[in-house]
Enzyme design. Structure first.
Site, PDB file in Angstrom:
ATOM      1  N   SER A 173      -6.714  -9.261   4.491  1.00 45.01           N
ATOM      2  CA  SER A 173      -7.606  -8.779   3.424  1.00 45.01           C
ATOM      3  C   SER A 173      -6.907  -7.932   2.372  1.00 45.01           C
ATOM      4  CB  SER A 173      -8.789  -8.015   4.025  1.00 45.01           C
ATOM      5  OG  SER A 173      -8.348  -7.092   4.992  1.00 45.01           O
ATOM      6  N   HIS A 232      -7.416  -2.259   1.768  1.00 48.23           N
ATOM      7  CA  HIS A 232      -8.156  -3.055   0.780  1.00 48.23           C
ATOM      8  C   HIS A 232      -7.980  -2.475  -0.622  1.00 48.23           C
ATOM      9  CE1 HIS A 232     -11.115  -4.388   4.171  1.00 48.23           C
ATOM     10  NE2 HIS A 232      -9.917  -4.929   4.282  1.00 48.23           N
TER      11      HIS A 232
END
Length: 477
Positions: free
Chosen positions: A265, A315
């Site tokens: 991610s 992230h």
């Protein structure tokens, strides 16, 4: 009927050139009877004309193309080295070269493969044929996302396959719990990184917590990977994905010394950041579309928070990293001064993160894992973890404290004392080891020895428990 079939095969081949060979349709010039294609790497301009032409009109077309060359180069911001003109259904004209323009003629099905060859023909024969209208729609579609999804994206395909293969290979490896499984298979922790296991900053991007985690990441990688590979090209895309993911991991290590980080991610968020930079710098899209893409990033962040052990630092760091890398790539062509300044900012940011990472107090995740197993009653497993810690040279005073507690539980107090004494020899300034030895010697009524160790513990650390034990030992001596 034959001419209709030839038309369909030609449109199919044009579609395949765009999909597999990275040709772009110059929609500014193209229409259904006159298709203009350009290959950025080969600097080749191809024009396919479906209407019948005379030799005189072909000379006129060639002259006009040569005159338009500078205008086209300005529009595509690239140089043209080769020009090819493909004529369809011409019986009285042969393949030749006119004023530097290569002329090819297609007048039957057999020579389509010769004139419109590409290296994926062997693969495309297994793809289900579509209608002529389908190929036309795909060729003349000017929607960025649709075109990106349509394109063959080799790097995105390889990354997705690699993640899936690694997941299923690791699935069959035995492990007692998720934390140990992640640590043994390349996940990232602050402890491992500061102890020289730097490769985990990359390997962690290919390890996933469970199938739902893998599925969400691969669906997102399929969309944004294809878009960025289409917009930036193979190597720039790979740079954004890997370096952006690594920057996300570095930010995570900067602020979080306890968590175990795994998953793609961070790299995916880097692709989202790069996409927003592209939309802003090209000025081709309205602010509404940019807001929608930003909303997709926020939605992705919210969805990932449905899983346990989510690393939002990675992230956010990946997203900012993707923005910086894409900006650097953009400024390299636009303004060298701004390019060097932005590159300096990126390098300085990396240096500051590394400085913070290596100066923070480390959290010994393996000791924590061993103690957790010991407290839950899985003593053999806790003992095995401690032995691995010592084998890899990761031991500290806390390791010997835990090892002694395991020995006291499994064997006897004498075995524990031997381990703690060995620990004190390695770490003489450990208050906990001295305290444990004081407790152990008190339990076997060796108060003089217990006094020596508790005095040392009290001298090293101000602790109420130590003071209480020191008072008890003095009372019973």
């Amino acid at each position: 009927m034959e001419y209709e079939m030839i038309d369909k095969l030609i449109y199919k081949r044009i579609y395949e050139w765009i999909k597999y060979e990275n040709y772009i349709n110059l929609l500014y010039f193209s229409n259904e009877e006159d298709v203009w294609l350009f290959h950025e790497k080969n600097k080749t301009l191809k024009r396919i004309i479906f209407t019948k032409e005379t030799l005189q009109s072909i000379h006129f077309i060639v002259d006009k193309m040569n005159l338009q060359k500078a205008e086209i180069e300005h529009l595509i911001n690239n140089k043209i080295r080769h020009i090819e003109l493909i004529l369809v259904d011409e019986d009285n004209i042969t393949s030749q070269n006119i004023d530097g323009v290569k002329i090819d003629v297609i007048n039957h099905q057999k020579n389509i493969n010769q004139v419109m060859h590409h290296k994926f023909i062997g693969l495309t024969k297994y793809v289900k044929p579509q209608s002529k209208s389908y190929y036309k729609r795909r060729i003349f579609n000017n929607q960025l996302i649709d075109n990106a999804i349509t394109k063959f994206s080799p790097i995105t395909t390889v990354l997705i396959v690699l993640n899936i293969v690694i997941y299923f290979v690791l699935l069959f490896k035995p492990s007692s719990n998720q934390s140990e499984f992640l640590l043994e298979n390349g996940a990232l922790t602050h402890f491992n990184f500061v102890h020289g296991d730097y490769i985990r900053i990359i390997t962690s991007m290919f390890v996933h917590l469970d199938f739902s985690h893998l599925l969400l990441n691969m669906m997102s990688l399929f969309i944004f990977g294809k878009i960025i590979e289409y917009l930036f090209g193979t190597w720039q895309y790979l740079l954004i994905y890997l370096l952006g993911g690594m920057l996300g991991n570095l930010l995570s290590l900067t602020f979080d010394t306890h968590s175990i980080s795994a998953g793609a991610s961070g790299g995916i968020c880097a692709l989202m950041g790069a996409f927003i930079v592209y939309l802003i710098t090209t000025k081709l899209y309205k602010p509404k579309f940019i807001i929608q893409i930003t909303a997709m990033f926020i939605l992705f962040m919210l969805l990932t928070n449905l899983f346990n052990n989510v690393n939002n630092y990675a992230h956010f760091g990946g997203f900012i990293g993707g923005i910086l890398i894409a900006l650097i790539l953009y400024l390299f062509k636009l303004n060298k001064n701004y390019f060097w300044f932005t590159l300096f900012v990126l390098i300085l940011t990396i240096f500051m993160m590394l400085l913070n990472i290596f100066t923070q107090k480390e959290n010994h995740i393996y000791n924590r894992l061993a103690m957790s197993e010991f407290e839950t009653g899985d003593v053999p497993h806790a003992k095995n973890i401690v032995k691995k810690i010592i084998k890899h040279g990761y031991e500290n005073d806390e390791t010997y404290t835990i090892y002694g507690l395991i020995a006291a539980h499994d064997d006897n107090i004498d075995s524990a004392i031997e381990i703690w004494k060995k620990g004190v020899k390695r770490f003489p300034n450990s208050p906990d080891l001295n305290y444990q030895l004081a407790l152990a010697y008190r339990s076997i009524d060796k108060y003089d020895t217990a006094q020596k160790y508790i005095d040392r513990a009290v001298a090293l650390k101000n602790n109420k428990q130590y003071d209480t034990l020191q008072h008890e030992i003095k009372t019973f001596r």
